[in-house]
Design a protein around this motif. Structure first.
Motif, short mmCIF file in Angstrom:
data_model
loop_
_atom_site.label_atom_id
_atom_site.label_comp_id
_atom_site.label_asym_id
_atom_site.label_seq_id
_atom_site.Cartn_x
_atom_site.Cartn_y
_atom_site.Cartn_z
N THR A 92 31.68 115.72 61.54
CA THR A 92 31.27 114.63 62.41
C THR A 92 30.58 115.26 63.61
O THR A 92 31.15 116.15 64.26
CB THR A 92 32.47 113.79 62.88
N THR A 113 28.35 113.17 59.26
CA THR A 113 28.13 111.92 59.99
C THR A 113 27.61 112.25 61.37
O THR A 113 28.26 112.99 62.13
CB THR A 113 29.44 111.12 60.11
N HIS A 163 26.33 111.01 65.12
CA HIS A 163 26.34 109.98 66.15
C HIS A 163 25.40 110.42 67.27
O HIS A 163 25.65 111.46 67.91
CB HIS A 163 27.74 109.77 66.70
#
Length: 242
Positions: A150, A173, A175
Motif C-alpha cells: 500500500t 494499491t 493512494h
C-alpha cells in the motif's frame, strides 16, 4: 570543482569519488526529468547494485559545492550505466538537469548507501513518499515482488499523477494525497488508514521517505503507537521544508 568541507568529511568517512557522463535525457512530465549516465566505474567499485542504492551528486550553487543524494534508476553493472530522476523545482540540481546534454559530466561521491530487508521478509509493505523518493519506491517494490504493498504518495503538482510508477495492479494499491499544510494532511491520511491495514506488525515493513518533519512524525507514530519494531521501519527524510 572542489567539494569543500563536506567533501573532506566524506573522504574521512571513506567516500569514493566518481565522474558520470550524460548519454541522454528525457522529460517525463513538466515537473520530472530523467537523465541517463555512464557510471565512471562506480558499480564495479561497489561490487554491483542493491535496491534503493543512492549516490551524492555535486552541484555548484553561489560559487560553492552543494551535494544532494539521488537513487540509481535501472543500474546495469555489466554496462556501467544507470539513470537519475529529478523532481524539478528551484535549485542547483534542477538547474543542472534542465540543460544536461550528452557529453556533460557531473561529479559524485559514493558514501552512506545501504539496504537490507528485515527477516523474515515482509508479507506487506507500507510505503509513504513523494516525487523526490519515487525512484527509491520503484526500486523497493521491485526488490520484494511477491509482497502486497500500500503506497501513500504525496503530490504537489497535477502532473505528479502521470509519474512513472512501477506498480503491479494485482499487488499494489496507490493512494495519491495532495500536499497540504506542510505535510500534515499526509500524516492525517496515513494515521486514519494504517491501523486497519497493518495486521501483524511482525509481518509488515514500513518505508517512509518524505520531507524530514513528515517522515519523523510518521516513523514515531508507527513505532510508539502501532508497536512496529524499529527493525521494520525504514525512515529517511529526503528533503527539508524552507
Amino acid at each position: 570543482m572542489g567539494h569543500g568541507w563536506e567533501g573532506v568529511v566524506l573522504k574521512l568517512m571513506r567516500g569514493k569519488d566518481f565522474e558520470f557522463t550524460v548519454t541522454g535525457a528525457e522529460q517525463v512530465t513538466e515537473d520530472f526529468r530523467r537523465v541517463h549516465l555512464t557510471d565512471g566505474g562506480l558499480l564495479a567499485a561497489a561490487g554491483g547494485a542493491h535496491p534503493t542504492m543512492w549516490v551524492r551528486i555535486w552541484f555548484e550553487q553561489d560559487g560553492r559545492p552543494h551535494q544532494r543524494a539521488y537513487t540509481l534508476v535501472d543500474p546495469d553493472p555489466a554496462a556501467g550505466t544507470f539513470s537519475l530522476e529529478f523532481a524539478l523545482h528551484q535549485g542547483a540540481a534542477s538547474d543542472w538537469v534542465r540543460t544536461a546534454q550528452p557529453g556533460d559530466t557531473i561529479e559524485a561521491t559514493l558514501q552512506g548507501t545501504g539496504f537490507a530487508l528485515p527477516e523474515p521478509e515482509p508479507a506487506r509493505l507500507f510505503v509513504i513518499g513523494d516525487p523526490a523518493s519515487l525512484p527509491a519506491i520503484n526500486s523497493l517494490l521491485g526488490a520484494v515482488p511477491q509482497a502486497r504493498a500500500t503506497i501513500w504518495f504525496e503530490t504537489a503538482h497535477a502532473s505528479d499523477e502521470k509519474l512513472p510508477f512501477r506498480l503491479d495492479p494485482d499487488r499494489h494499491t496507490l493512494h495519491l494525497v495532495p500536499r497540504r499544510d506542510a505535510g500534515a494532511h499526509l500524516v492525517e491520511e496515513v494515521r486514519a488508514a494504517l491501523p486497519a491495514l497493518l495486521g501483524d506488525p511482525s509481518e509488515a515493513y514500513l518505508w517512509i521517505a518524505c520531507d524530514t518533519a513528515t517522515t519523523r512524525s510518521l516513523a514515531s507514530y508507527a513505532r510508539r503507537e502501532l508497536g512496529v519494531s524499529k527493525e521494520r521501519v525504514n525512515a529517511l527524510g529526503y528533503w527539508r521544508t524552507t
